[in-house]
Design a protein around this motif. Structure first.
Motif, PDB file in Angstrom:
ATOM      1  N   PHE A 129       0.832  -1.200   0.000  1.00 23.48           N
ATOM      2  CA  PHE A 129       0.000   0.000   0.000  1.00 23.48           C
ATOM      3  C   PHE A 129       0.871   1.256   0.000  1.00 23.48           C
ATOM      4  O   PHE A 129       0.673   2.163  -0.809  1.00 23.48           O
ATOM      5  N   ILE A 130       1.836   1.308   0.888  1.00 21.26           N
ATOM      6  CA  ILE A 130       2.686   2.493   0.974  1.00 21.26           C
ATOM      7  C   ILE A 130       3.455   2.693  -0.329  1.00 21.26           C
ATOM      8  O   ILE A 130       3.506   3.801  -0.867  1.00 21.26           O
ATOM      9  N   ASN A 131       4.009   1.620  -0.847  1.00 26.85           N
ATOM     10  CA  ASN A 131       4.782   1.746  -2.093  1.00 26.85           C
ATOM     11  C   ASN A 131       3.917   2.162  -3.275  1.00 26.85           C
ATOM     12  O   ASN A 131       4.362   2.907  -4.141  1.00 26.85           O
ATOM     13  N   LEU A 132       2.681   1.704  -3.269  1.00 32.50           N
ATOM     14  CA  LEU A 132       1.792   2.042  -4.379  1.00 32.50           C
ATOM     15  C   LEU A 132       1.359   3.507  -4.341  1.00 32.50           C
ATOM     16  O   LEU A 132       1.421   4.216  -5.339  1.00 32.50           O
ATOM     17  N   VAL A 133       0.930   3.975  -3.179  1.00 31.94           N
ATOM     18  CA  VAL A 133       0.391   5.330  -3.150  1.00 31.94           C
ATOM     19  C   VAL A 133       1.468   6.401  -2.967  1.00 31.94           C
ATOM     20  O   VAL A 133       1.245   7.553  -3.312  1.00 31.94           O
ATOM     21  N   PHE A 134       2.619   6.007  -2.445  1.00 27.48           N
ATOM     22  CA  PHE A 134       3.715   6.973  -2.302  1.00 27.48           C
ATOM     23  C   PHE A 134       5.017   6.398  -2.849  1.00 27.48           C
ATOM     24  O   PHE A 134       5.966   6.179  -2.092  1.00 27.48           O
ATOM     25  N   PRO A 135       5.064   6.178  -4.177  1.00 29.09           N
ATOM     26  CA  PRO A 135       6.259   5.536  -4.748  1.00 29.09           C
ATOM     27  C   PRO A 135       7.515   6.367  -4.501  1.00 29.09           C
ATOM     28  O   PRO A 135       8.614   5.822  -4.455  1.00 29.09           O
ATOM     29  N   GLU A 136       7.341   7.666  -4.293  1.00 25.66           N
ATOM     30  CA  GLU A 136       8.499   8.544  -4.124  1.00 25.66           C
ATOM     31  C   GLU A 136       9.128   8.422  -2.739  1.00 25.66           C
ATOM     32  O   GLU A 136      10.178   8.971  -2.464  1.00 25.66           O
ATOM     33  N   LEU A 137       8.485   7.691  -1.847  1.00 26.04           N
ATOM     34  CA  LEU A 137       8.930   7.660  -0.459  1.00 26.04           C
ATOM     35  C   LEU A 137      10.183   6.845  -0.203  1.00 26.04           C
ATOM     36  O   LEU A 137      10.915   7.131   0.733  1.00 26.04           O
ATOM     37  N   SER A 138      10.387   5.842  -0.987  1.00 24.52           N
ATOM     38  CA  SER A 138      11.434   4.863  -0.652  1.00 24.52           C
ATOM     39  C   SER A 138      12.771   5.509  -0.285  1.00 24.52           C
ATOM     40  O   SER A 138      13.544   4.934   0.466  1.00 24.52           O
ATOM     41  N   LEU A 139      13.019   6.752  -0.767  1.00 25.84           N
ATOM     42  CA  LEU A 139      14.275   7.418  -0.441  1.00 25.84           C
ATOM     43  C   LEU A 139      14.259   8.047   0.946  1.00 25.84           C
ATOM     44  O   LEU A 139      15.250   8.039   1.647  1.00 25.84           O
ATOM     45  N   LYS A 140      13.124   8.586   1.312  1.00 25.29           N
ATOM     46  CA  LYS A 140      13.083   9.352   2.558  1.00 25.29           C
ATOM     47  C   LYS A 140      12.564   8.521   3.732  1.00 25.29           C
ATOM     48  O   LYS A 140      11.590   8.876   4.368  1.00 25.29           O
ATOM     49  N   THR A 141      13.159   7.406   3.993  1.00 19.34           N
ATOM     50  CA  THR A 141      12.665   6.583   5.087  1.00 19.34           C
ATOM     51  C   THR A 141      13.343   6.972   6.393  1.00 19.34           C
ATOM     52  O   THR A 141      14.484   7.388   6.421  1.00 19.34           O
ATOM     53  N   GLN A 142      12.581   6.837   7.428  1.00 21.75           N
ATOM     54  CA  GLN A 142      13.124   7.164   8.758  1.00 21.75           C
ATOM     55  C   GLN A 142      12.758   6.022   9.687  1.00 21.75           C
ATOM     56  O   GLN A 142      11.597   5.681   9.853  1.00 21.75           O
ATOM     57  N   ASP A 143      13.775   5.424  10.275  1.00 22.11           N
ATOM     58  CA  ASP A 143      13.523   4.232  11.078  1.00 22.11           C
ATOM     59  C   ASP A 143      13.105   4.597  12.491  1.00 22.11           C
ATOM     60  O   ASP A 143      13.836   5.212  13.234  1.00 22.11           O
ATOM     61  N   VAL A 144      11.880   4.213  12.808  1.00 23.08           N
ATOM     62  CA  VAL A 144      11.348   4.534  14.130  1.00 23.08           C
ATOM     63  C   VAL A 144      12.159   3.893  15.241  1.00 23.08           C
ATOM     64  O   VAL A 144      12.179   4.370  16.370  1.00 23.08           O
ATOM     65  N   SER A 145      12.861   2.807  14.912  1.00 22.63           N
ATOM     66  CA  SER A 145      13.609   2.113  15.961  1.00 22.63           C
ATOM     67  C   SER A 145      14.705   3.001  16.551  1.00 22.63           C
ATOM     68  O   SER A 145      15.245   2.711  17.606  1.00 22.63           O
ATOM     69  N   GLY A 146      15.027   4.109  15.841  1.00 24.19           N
ATOM     70  CA  GLY A 146      15.943   5.091  16.396  1.00 24.19           C
ATOM     71  C   GLY A 146      15.484   5.569  17.763  1.00 24.19           C
ATOM     72  O   GLY A 146      16.293   5.856  18.650  1.00 24.19           O
ATOM     73  N   TRP A 147      14.133   5.617  17.939  1.00 20.14           N
ATOM     74  CA  TRP A 147      13.570   6.045  19.210  1.00 20.14           C
ATOM     75  C   TRP A 147      13.999   5.157  20.368  1.00 20.14           C
ATOM     76  O   TRP A 147      14.136   5.590  21.481  1.00 20.14           O
ATOM     77  N   SER A 148      14.166   3.877  20.070  1.00 17.42           N
ATOM     78  CA  SER A 148      14.489   2.967  21.161  1.00 17.42           C
ATOM     79  C   SER A 148      15.995   2.759  21.267  1.00 17.42           C
ATOM     80  O   SER A 148      16.462   1.909  21.991  1.00 17.42           O
ATOM     81  N   GLY A 149      16.740   3.573  20.506  1.00 22.00           N
ATOM     82  CA  GLY A 149      18.186   3.516  20.604  1.00 22.00           C
ATOM     83  C   GLY A 149      18.822   2.370  19.834  1.00 22.00           C
ATOM     84  O   GLY A 149      20.014   2.127  19.939  1.00 22.00           O
ATOM     85  N   LYS A 150      18.012   1.650  19.049  1.00 21.62           N
ATOM     86  CA  LYS A 150      18.584   0.544  18.268  1.00 21.62           C
ATOM     87  C   LYS A 150      19.134   1.073  16.951  1.00 21.62           C
ATOM     88  O   LYS A 150      18.922   2.219  16.579  1.00 21.62           O
ATOM     89  N   GLY A 151      19.823   0.222  16.235  1.00 20.97           N
ATOM     90  CA  GLY A 151      20.449   0.616  14.972  1.00 20.97           C
ATOM     91  C   GLY A 151      19.436   1.099  13.948  1.00 20.97           C
ATOM     92  O   GLY A 151      18.254   0.806  14.044  1.00 20.97           O
ATOM     93  N   LEU A 152      19.922   1.852  12.960  1.00 19.81           N
ATOM     94  CA  LEU A 152      19.024   2.480  11.992  1.00 19.81           C
ATOM     95  C   LEU A 152      18.365   1.499  11.038  1.00 19.81           C
ATOM     96  O   LEU A 152      17.334   1.791  10.465  1.00 19.81           O
ATOM     97  N   HIS A 153      18.945   0.340  10.829  1.00 21.52           N
ATOM     98  CA  HIS A 153      18.401  -0.532   9.791  1.00 21.52           C
ATOM     99  C   HIS A 153      17.733  -1.792  10.325  1.00 21.52           C
ATOM    100  O   HIS A 153      17.651  -2.797   9.650  1.00 21.52           O
ATOM    101  N   THR A 154      17.239  -1.694  11.541  1.00 19.99           N
ATOM    102  CA  THR A 154      16.501  -2.821  12.099  1.00 19.99           C
ATOM    103  C   THR A 154      15.171  -2.945  11.367  1.00 19.99           C
ATOM    104  O   THR A 154      14.368  -2.020  11.355  1.00 19.99           O
TER     105      THR A 154
END
Ligand SMILES: Nc1nc2c(ncn2[C@@H]2O[C@H](COP(=O)(O)OP(=O)(O)O)[C@@H](O)[C@H]2O)c(=O)[nH]1
Ligand SMILES: [Mg+2]
Ligand SMILES: [Zn+2]
Length: 190
Positions: A71-96
């Motif tokens: 769904f996300i990829n279909l309606v916002f194909p331009e997003l794939s570049l601007k991703t932000q990992d929420v796991s940053g909030w819990s202090g874990k690595g960016l690519h979890t």
């Protein structure tokens, strides 16, 4: 926080699935949930879901494989570049990838994609608070004889009465009991 229920993959529904859909739809709509039906395959109903997102923060939740990421990829194909990992909030690595990812939407708002869930657990909800999260039960709880009623076998329980009279859907009461059981495994496990 309003919950909206989306049934995806409508392109795959057979007669039996459609009947089940109508059954579930009527239960949830009666209790003022918004219910939407969509297919990311033949692109029906997608715009109605997309239009809910503007200037809101939306979390997509559901079993693995239901189509959240599609769904996300279909309606916002331009997003794939601007991703932000929420796991940053819990202090874990960016690519979890085992945690949630939040994306800024081009037109304003944010969307959170989540990994597959096997089951939900509730945090900080007491047993005698749970019915407050079921709108049709919440409306009745002041009618229960005891103000700490958890609607199991207390005398004068307005919720049980309403289930018996068919005013509260049995499915919903069963969901309530299941969740109640998960709050206190030892006491309510069957
Ligand atoms: N037939 C059909 N397949 C879909 C639909 N939406 C998603 N899928 C497929 O379902 C699979 C799982 O989708 P995915 O987005 O990874 O699910 P997620 O785990 O919820 O993120 C993929 O193969 C998608 O192509 C749909 O509306 N119809
Ligand atoms: Mg996914
Ligand atoms: Zn009660």
């Amino acid at each position: 926080m309003p919950a909206i229920i989306v049934f995806n993959k409508s392109d795959l529904y057979k007669q039996k699935d459609l009947e089940k859909l109508e059954h579930l739809r009527s239960i949830y709509e009666k209790n003022s949930y918004t219910v939407l039906i969509m297919s990311l395959e033949d692109l029906t109903g997608v715009e109605d879901v997309r239009s809910l997102l503007k200037n809101k923060t939306t979390l997509l939740s559901g079993h693995s494989g239901v189509g959240k990421s599609t769904f996300i990829n279909l309606v916002f194909p331009e997003l794939s570049l601007k991703t932000q990992d929420v796991s940053g909030w819990s202090g874990k690595g960016l690519h979890t990838t085992t945690f949630a990812e939040m994306f800024d939407l081009p037109g304003g708002g944010k969307i959170i994609d989540t990994p597959g869930l096997r089951e939900f657990a509730l945090l900080d909800i007491e047993k005698n608070e749970l019915s407050h999260y079921f709108p049709e039960m919440k409306a009745l709880i002041t009618n229960c004889r005891f103000n700490n009623c958890i609607h199991i076998d207390e005398p004068g329980c307005a919720v049980k009465k309403s289930v018996a009279e068919g005013k509260i859907a049995e499915d919903r009461y069963i969901s309530y009991l299941n969740i109640l059981g998960s709050i206190d495994e030892n006491k309510w496990a069957t």
